[in-house]
Design a protein around this motif. Structure first.
Motif, PDB file in Angstrom:
ATOM      1  N   ALA A 188      10.452  10.291  -8.681  1.00  0.00           N
ATOM      2  CA  ALA A 188      11.063   9.372  -9.646  1.00  0.00           C
ATOM      3  C   ALA A 188      11.363   8.056  -8.950  1.00  0.00           C
ATOM      4  N   PHE A 189      11.330   6.970  -9.710  1.00  0.00           N
ATOM      5  CA  PHE A 189      11.691   5.695  -9.101  1.00  0.00           C
ATOM      6  C   PHE A 189      12.664   4.932  -9.989  1.00  0.00           C
ATOM      7  N   VAL A 190      13.399   4.036  -9.338  1.00  0.00           N
ATOM      8  CA  VAL A 190      14.412   3.281 -10.062  1.00  0.00           C
ATOM      9  C   VAL A 190      14.321   1.815  -9.654  1.00  0.00           C
ATOM     10  N   VAL A 191      14.526   0.963 -10.626  1.00  0.00           N
ATOM     11  CA  VAL A 191      14.523  -0.489 -10.389  1.00  0.00           C
ATOM     12  C   VAL A 191      15.895  -1.014 -10.784  1.00  0.00           C
ATOM     13  N   ILE A 192      16.572  -1.668  -9.842  1.00  0.00           N
ATOM     14  CA  ILE A 192      17.911  -2.179 -10.131  1.00  0.00           C
ATOM     15  C   ILE A 192      18.047  -3.616  -9.637  1.00  0.00           C
ATOM     16  N   PRO A 193      18.733  -4.450 -10.407  1.00  0.00           N
ATOM     17  CA  PRO A 193      19.056  -5.781  -9.881  1.00  0.00           C
ATOM     18  C   PRO A 193      19.980  -5.594  -8.676  1.00  0.00           C
ATOM     19  N   ALA A 194      19.777  -6.417  -7.659  1.00  0.00           N
ATOM     20  CA  ALA A 194      20.495  -6.178  -6.406  1.00  0.00           C
ATOM     21  C   ALA A 194      22.004  -6.272  -6.572  1.00  0.00           C
ATOM     22  N   ALA A 195      22.469  -7.035  -7.565  1.00  0.00           N
ATOM     23  CA  ALA A 195      23.915  -7.154  -7.796  1.00  0.00           C
ATOM     24  C   ALA A 195      24.549  -5.779  -8.011  1.00  0.00           C
ATOM     25  N   GLU A 239       0.819  -1.231   0.000  1.00  0.00           N
ATOM     26  CA  GLU A 239       0.000   0.000   0.000  1.00  0.00           C
ATOM     27  C   GLU A 239       0.847   1.272   0.000  1.00  0.00           C
ATOM     28  N   GLN A 240       1.794   1.303  -0.922  1.00  0.00           N
ATOM     29  CA  GLN A 240       2.656   2.475  -1.093  1.00  0.00           C
ATOM     30  C   GLN A 240       2.692   2.841  -2.575  1.00  0.00           C
ATOM     31  N   PRO A 241       2.773   4.133  -2.888  1.00  0.00           N
ATOM     32  CA  PRO A 241       2.955   4.504  -4.297  1.00  0.00           C
ATOM     33  C   PRO A 241       4.389   4.254  -4.757  1.00  0.00           C
ATOM     34  N   MET A 242       4.571   3.787  -5.988  1.00  0.00           N
ATOM     35  CA  MET A 242       5.910   3.761  -6.572  1.00  0.00           C
ATOM     36  C   MET A 242       6.378   5.192  -6.753  1.00  0.00           C
ATOM     37  N   ALA A 243       5.475   6.047  -7.212  1.00  0.00           N
ATOM     38  CA  ALA A 243       5.794   7.460  -7.391  1.00  0.00           C
ATOM     39  C   ALA A 243       4.505   8.249  -7.435  1.00  0.00           C
ATOM     40  N   LEU A 244       4.578   9.469  -6.954  1.00  0.00           N
ATOM     41  CA  LEU A 244       3.460  10.417  -6.937  1.00  0.00           C
ATOM     42  C   LEU A 244       3.997  11.755  -7.445  1.00  0.00           C
ATOM     43  N   ALA A 245       3.185  12.448  -8.274  1.00  0.00           N
ATOM     44  CA  ALA A 245       3.520  13.817  -8.677  1.00  0.00           C
ATOM     45  C   ALA A 245       4.914  13.914  -9.298  1.00  0.00           C
ATOM     46  N   ILE A 298      12.016  -3.133  -1.198  1.00  0.00           N
ATOM     47  CA  ILE A 298      11.512  -1.833  -1.645  1.00  0.00           C
ATOM     48  C   ILE A 298      11.932  -0.796  -0.612  1.00  0.00           C
ATOM     49  N   LEU A 299      12.572   0.249  -1.093  1.00  0.00           N
ATOM     50  CA  LEU A 299      12.997   1.330  -0.210  1.00  0.00           C
ATOM     51  C   LEU A 299      12.287   2.604  -0.631  1.00  0.00           C
ATOM     52  N   LYS A 300      11.562   3.200   0.307  1.00  0.00           N
ATOM     53  CA  LYS A 300      10.953   4.506   0.048  1.00  0.00           C
ATOM     54  C   LYS A 300      11.883   5.556   0.645  1.00  0.00           C
ATOM     55  N   GLY A 301      12.357   6.450  -0.198  1.00  0.00           N
ATOM     56  CA  GLY A 301      13.367   7.421   0.235  1.00  0.00           C
ATOM     57  C   GLY A 301      12.817   8.480   1.163  1.00  0.00           C
ATOM     58  N   ARG A 302      13.715   9.270   1.683  1.00  0.00           N
ATOM     59  CA  ARG A 302      13.306  10.321   2.610  1.00  0.00           C
ATOM     60  C   ARG A 302      13.408  11.706   2.002  1.00  0.00           C
ATOM     61  N   LYS A 303      13.650  11.757   0.722  1.00  0.00           N
ATOM     62  CA  LYS A 303      13.732  13.035   0.028  1.00  0.00           C
ATOM     63  C   LYS A 303      12.481  13.855   0.343  1.00  0.00           C
ATOM     64  N   ASP A 304      12.650  15.136   0.518  1.00  0.00           N
ATOM     65  CA  ASP A 304      11.536  16.061   0.812  1.00  0.00           C
ATOM     66  C   ASP A 304      11.025  15.948   2.242  1.00  0.00           C
ATOM     67  N   GLU A 305      11.527  14.988   3.015  1.00  0.00           N
ATOM     68  CA  GLU A 305      10.971  14.836   4.370  1.00  0.00           C
ATOM     69  C   GLU A 305      11.653  15.809   5.314  1.00  0.00           C
ATOM     70  N   ALA A 317      20.021   9.804  -2.883  1.00  0.00           N
ATOM     71  CA  ALA A 317      19.839  11.260  -2.897  1.00  0.00           C
ATOM     72  C   ALA A 317      18.918  11.708  -4.028  1.00  0.00           C
ATOM     73  N   ASN A 318      18.742  10.851  -5.029  1.00  0.00           N
ATOM     74  CA  ASN A 318      18.048  11.295  -6.240  1.00  0.00           C
ATOM     75  C   ASN A 318      16.685  10.674  -6.496  1.00  0.00           C
ATOM     76  N   PHE A 319      16.373   9.582  -5.791  1.00  0.00           N
ATOM     77  CA  PHE A 319      15.117   8.890  -6.083  1.00  0.00           C
ATOM     78  C   PHE A 319      14.281   8.687  -4.833  1.00  0.00           C
ATOM     79  N   HIS A 320      12.983   8.840  -5.003  1.00  0.00           N
ATOM     80  CA  HIS A 320      12.072   8.624  -3.885  1.00  0.00           C
ATOM     81  C   HIS A 320      11.898   7.149  -3.578  1.00  0.00           C
ATOM     82  N   THR A 321      11.990   6.333  -4.609  1.00  0.00           N
ATOM     83  CA  THR A 321      11.693   4.918  -4.451  1.00  0.00           C
ATOM     84  C   THR A 321      12.746   4.093  -5.180  1.00  0.00           C
TER      85      THR A 321
END
Lengths: 241, 241
Positions: free
Chosen positions: B155-162, B146-152, B234-241, B172-176
């Motif tokens: 930006a979000f990024v998907v990376i293989p864990a490797a 129950e979290q947005p990938m992105a709102l407004a 899934i990590l939700k960033g703290r940007k803007d907080e 520093a650059n992505f919310h998610t």
């Protein structure tokens, strides 16, 4: 007993891209909330669902969501008051014991207005909420241009185009970049991609799955008439090449 | 007349997350290709589709895709020869004039093995290919937590864990941030998130929509038994907080 709110992603516009789960819930619930962006407009979500579900016996509620613009780092008071109103309207109907569906175009978790009211609905109420994922226009876009978003060790990033000033450092780190809602900065972005020799790695797509769908492999062919809110530019990077 | 190949995203595992379009095509085509990762295993894709479609009158082909590992910057010769074989098998059946479906779990464009053979299928043949998007496990994951990938403007990024060594500049650059297939580096990632005070912003999810589904809001509770190939953080960033 309070009803359950099903937040349903109905996909990008083609009724055939509804999931079986979405259709089943929409058939069962007595109430449906249709968000729409402009007070006087017809809900796009409604027209998608009408292709599959008989709405004549349902209670239908159109909810007007104004565009969410921040004033500095905060939303305007007018906007948050409107979200409060919408939250109260939904809570009131569920309190009658009825289940309801709240529709979102695409996927509820990707840039959908639903999350502006999610916190309000959770707060202090006993509403059960279930979110049903949907096909997003991003997924559809890659299917249409027949390109992977990512393969193996690749990474991808999705950014609203307003954020595009950060484009250059991204290019070195990501195989795929999706610029969302690109219409207002399209010409600047095209110029930059041209300077970088990346025009051949980019696609312009808009209104996917809707009337007026456009898929343009050569960005030089995009004109003012192709630009609109439902637009994106997909850039496949040259990393590893 | 050569047949059409429908490349179909069947979603993350729950048959109800098939789209109407996927079901319609699967009912119509006489042939279905089921890719699987291990020669002796049962195709997971097959078990999903069997929940909805009667397969008894279809021609079914199981295709063994070995894990794609690069040697330096290239795939091994053994691997590319196997892809050639698979491509020829598919082309041969379509050349008989039959339509066929090629199944992928999730969405065909997100980390699916299909794209290893897409180029081969296009090359020099007159096969019609249509890609049908599906619900990816990423979309399902955000619905479940129950979290947005992105709102407004996020930006979000998907990376293989490797790839996770690059984690710090991303933060520093992505919310998610979605870390895919995180099982092999989970403990290092958890330690880093702990050091940064970010444990409260993260979720561990695995086998979503499958038997053994796990959704763990507190990463400190994850143990060896929870770790597997179908895992993400899934990590939700703290940007803007």
């Amino acid at each position: 007993m309070t009803g359950t709110l099903y937040v349903i992603g109905i996909g990008p516009g083609d009724p055939e891209l509804l999931t079986l789960k979405a259709v089943k819930i929409l058939r069962d619930v007595p109430c449906i909330f249709f968000p729409k962006g402009k007070e006087e407009g017809i809900s796009l979500a409604r027209s998608v669902v009408e292709g599959v579900i008989d709405l004549s016996q349902k209670e239908l509620y159109e909810l007007h969501f104004p565009m969410a613009k921040k004033q500095g780092n905060k939303f305007s008071r007018e906007l948050t008051e409107r979200w409060d109103e919408i939250g109260s309207a939904i809570t009131g109907i569920l309190a009658q014991g009825k289940d309801a569906a709240f529709l979102t175009l695409g996927d509820p978790c990707i840039y959908s207005t639903y999350f502006y009211i999610h916190g309000l609905l959770q707060k202090g109420s006993r509403i059960q909420i279930e979110i049903i994922p949907g096909i997003s226009s991003i997924n559809l876009a890659f299917s249409k241009i027949e390109q992977p978003m990512a393969l193996a060790d690749e990474a991808f990033v999705v950014i609203p185009a307003a954020y595009w000033e950060s484009f250059e450092p991204l290019l070195a780190n990501f195989h795929t970049i999706v610029f969302m809602k690109v219409h207002k900065v399209f010409y600047q972005l095209r110029e930059l991609l041209s300077q970088k020799g990346l025009l051949r790695n980019a696609w312009y797509v808009s209104k996917l799955g809707m009337k007026g769908e456009r898929i343009i492999a050569d960005l030089r062919e995009v004109t003012d008439e192709d630009l609109n809110y439902f637009s994106m530019v997909i850039l496949k990077g040259r990393k590893d090449e």
